[in-house]
Design a protein around this motif. Structure first.
Motif, PDB file in Angstrom:
ATOM      1  N   LEU A 111      -4.299  32.300  44.774  1.00  9.03           N
ATOM      2  CA  LEU A 111      -5.652  32.012  45.265  1.00  9.03           C
ATOM      3  C   LEU A 111      -6.390  31.050  44.340  1.00  9.03           C
ATOM      4  CD1 LEU A 111      -6.973  35.434  46.553  1.00  9.03           C
ATOM      5  CD2 LEU A 111      -6.350  33.438  47.880  1.00  9.03           C
ATOM      6  N   ARG A 112      -6.199  31.229  43.035  1.00  5.07           N
ATOM      7  CA  ARG A 112      -6.837  30.331  42.080  1.00  5.07           C
ATOM      8  C   ARG A 112      -6.371  28.895  42.287  1.00  5.07           C
ATOM      9  NH1 ARG A 112      -5.651  31.923  36.200  1.00  5.07           N
ATOM     10  NH2 ARG A 112      -4.278  33.232  37.392  1.00  5.07           N
ATOM     11  N   TYR A 113      -5.055  28.705  42.388  1.00  6.96           N
ATOM     12  CA  TYR A 113      -4.520  27.351  42.569  1.00  6.96           C
ATOM     13  C   TYR A 113      -4.936  26.766  43.905  1.00  6.96           C
ATOM     14  CZ  TYR A 113      -1.639  28.109  38.443  1.00  6.96           C
ATOM     15  OH  TYR A 113      -1.209  28.343  37.175  1.00  6.96           O
ATOM     16  N   PHE A 114      -4.992  27.592  44.943  1.00  4.35           N
ATOM     17  CA  PHE A 114      -5.443  27.116  46.245  1.00  4.35           C
ATOM     18  C   PHE A 114      -6.901  26.660  46.158  1.00  4.35           C
ATOM     19  CE2 PHE A 114      -7.346  27.854  50.453  1.00  4.35           C
ATOM     20  CZ  PHE A 114      -6.560  26.982  51.195  1.00  4.35           C
ATOM     21  N   GLY A 115      -7.729  27.408  45.469  1.00 10.89           N
ATOM     22  CA  GLY A 115      -9.136  27.032  45.294  1.00 10.89           C
ATOM     23  C   GLY A 115      -9.282  25.736  44.519  1.00 10.89           C
ATOM     24  N   TYR A 116      -8.490  25.590  43.446  1.00  9.78           N
ATOM     25  CA  TYR A 116      -8.526  24.343  42.682  1.00  9.78           C
ATOM     26  C   TYR A 116      -8.067  23.174  43.545  1.00  9.78           C
ATOM     27  CZ  TYR A 116      -8.982  27.229  38.462  1.00  9.78           C
ATOM     28  OH  TYR A 116      -9.399  28.108  37.513  1.00  9.78           O
ATOM     29  N   PHE A 117      -7.013  23.392  44.336  1.00 10.81           N
ATOM     30  CA  PHE A 117      -6.497  22.340  45.210  1.00 10.81           C
ATOM     31  C   PHE A 117      -7.552  21.921  46.225  1.00 10.81           C
ATOM     32  CE2 PHE A 117      -4.576  21.304  49.325  1.00 10.81           C
ATOM     33  CZ  PHE A 117      -3.918  20.132  48.980  1.00 10.81           C
ATOM     34  N   MET A 118      -8.210  22.894  46.866  1.00 13.49           N
ATOM     35  CA  MET A 118      -9.215  22.573  47.878  1.00 13.49           C
ATOM     36  C   MET A 118     -10.410  21.841  47.270  1.00 13.49           C
ATOM     37  SD  MET A 118      -7.972  23.358  50.724  1.00 13.49           S
ATOM     38  CE  MET A 118      -9.371  23.195  51.792  1.00 13.49           C
ATOM     39  N   ALA A 119     -10.870  22.298  46.113  1.00 13.54           N
ATOM     40  CA  ALA A 119     -11.997  21.626  45.455  1.00 13.54           C
ATOM     41  C   ALA A 119     -11.608  20.197  45.075  1.00 13.54           C
ATOM     42  CB  ALA A 119     -12.428  22.415  44.226  1.00 13.54           C
ATOM     43  N   GLY A 120     -10.410  20.022  44.538  1.00 15.68           N
ATOM     44  CA  GLY A 120      -9.941  18.689  44.182  1.00 15.68           C
ATOM     45  C   GLY A 120      -9.768  17.800  45.399  1.00 15.68           C
ATOM     46  N   PHE A 121      -9.238  18.378  46.485  1.00 12.33           N
ATOM     47  CA  PHE A 121      -9.031  17.618  47.716  1.00 12.33           C
ATOM     48  C   PHE A 121     -10.358  17.114  48.276  1.00 12.33           C
ATOM     49  CE2 PHE A 121      -8.855  17.597  52.391  1.00 12.33           C
ATOM     50  CZ  PHE A 121      -7.897  16.606  52.572  1.00 12.33           C
ATOM     51  N   PHE A 122     -11.359  17.994  48.343  1.00  8.92           N
ATOM     52  CA  PHE A 122     -12.663  17.591  48.873  1.00  8.92           C
ATOM     53  C   PHE A 122     -13.335  16.569  47.956  1.00  8.92           C
ATOM     54  CE2 PHE A 122     -12.549  21.722  51.243  1.00  8.92           C
ATOM     55  CZ  PHE A 122     -12.456  21.136  52.497  1.00  8.92           C
ATOM     56  N   GLY A 123     -13.231  16.768  46.656  1.00 11.17           N
ATOM     57  CA  GLY A 123     -13.823  15.815  45.724  1.00 11.17           C
ATOM     58  C   GLY A 123     -13.165  14.449  45.815  1.00 11.17           C
ATOM     59  N   LEU A 124     -11.837  14.430  45.877  1.00 10.44           N
ATOM     60  CA  LEU A 124     -11.114  13.164  45.986  1.00 10.44           C
ATOM     61  C   LEU A 124     -11.394  12.482  47.322  1.00 10.44           C
ATOM     62  CD1 LEU A 124      -9.117  11.375  44.459  1.00 10.44           C
ATOM     63  CD2 LEU A 124      -7.272  12.614  45.580  1.00 10.44           C
ATOM     64  N   SER A 125     -11.475  13.274  48.388  1.00  6.52           N
ATOM     65  CA  SER A 125     -11.788  12.712  49.700  1.00  6.52           C
ATOM     66  C   SER A 125     -13.172  12.075  49.706  1.00  6.52           C
ATOM     67  CB  SER A 125     -11.729  13.794  50.785  1.00  6.52           C
ATOM     68  OG  SER A 125     -10.438  14.324  50.885  1.00  6.52           O
TER      69      SER A 125
END
Length: 58
Positions: free
Chosen positions: A33-47
């Motif tokens: 869950l932690r890695y998924f949260g980091y991935f989603m936050a990074g994905f939205f920020g990069l987008s």
């Protein structure tokens, strides 16, 4: 982290019924869950960054 005091009795009642957490500690979440949260936050920020760059380049 100290527990938050409810605004009034109605808010306290709803928090007890709904079971809303008073705070979330990311380090205590399971690794997946932690890695998924980091991935989603990074994905939205990069987008957002890519969209802003695309707008200014045109």
């Amino acid at each position: 982290m100290p527990e938050k005091k409810p605004f009034n009795d109605a808010v306290a009642h709803m928090q007890n019924i709904e079971g809303a957490p008073s705070s979330i500690e990311v380090k205590k979440l399971p690794r997946l869950l932690r890695y998924f949260g980091y991935f989603m936050a990074g994905f939205f920020g990069l987008s957002l960054l890519i969209i802003l760059i695309g707008i200014f380049i045109q």
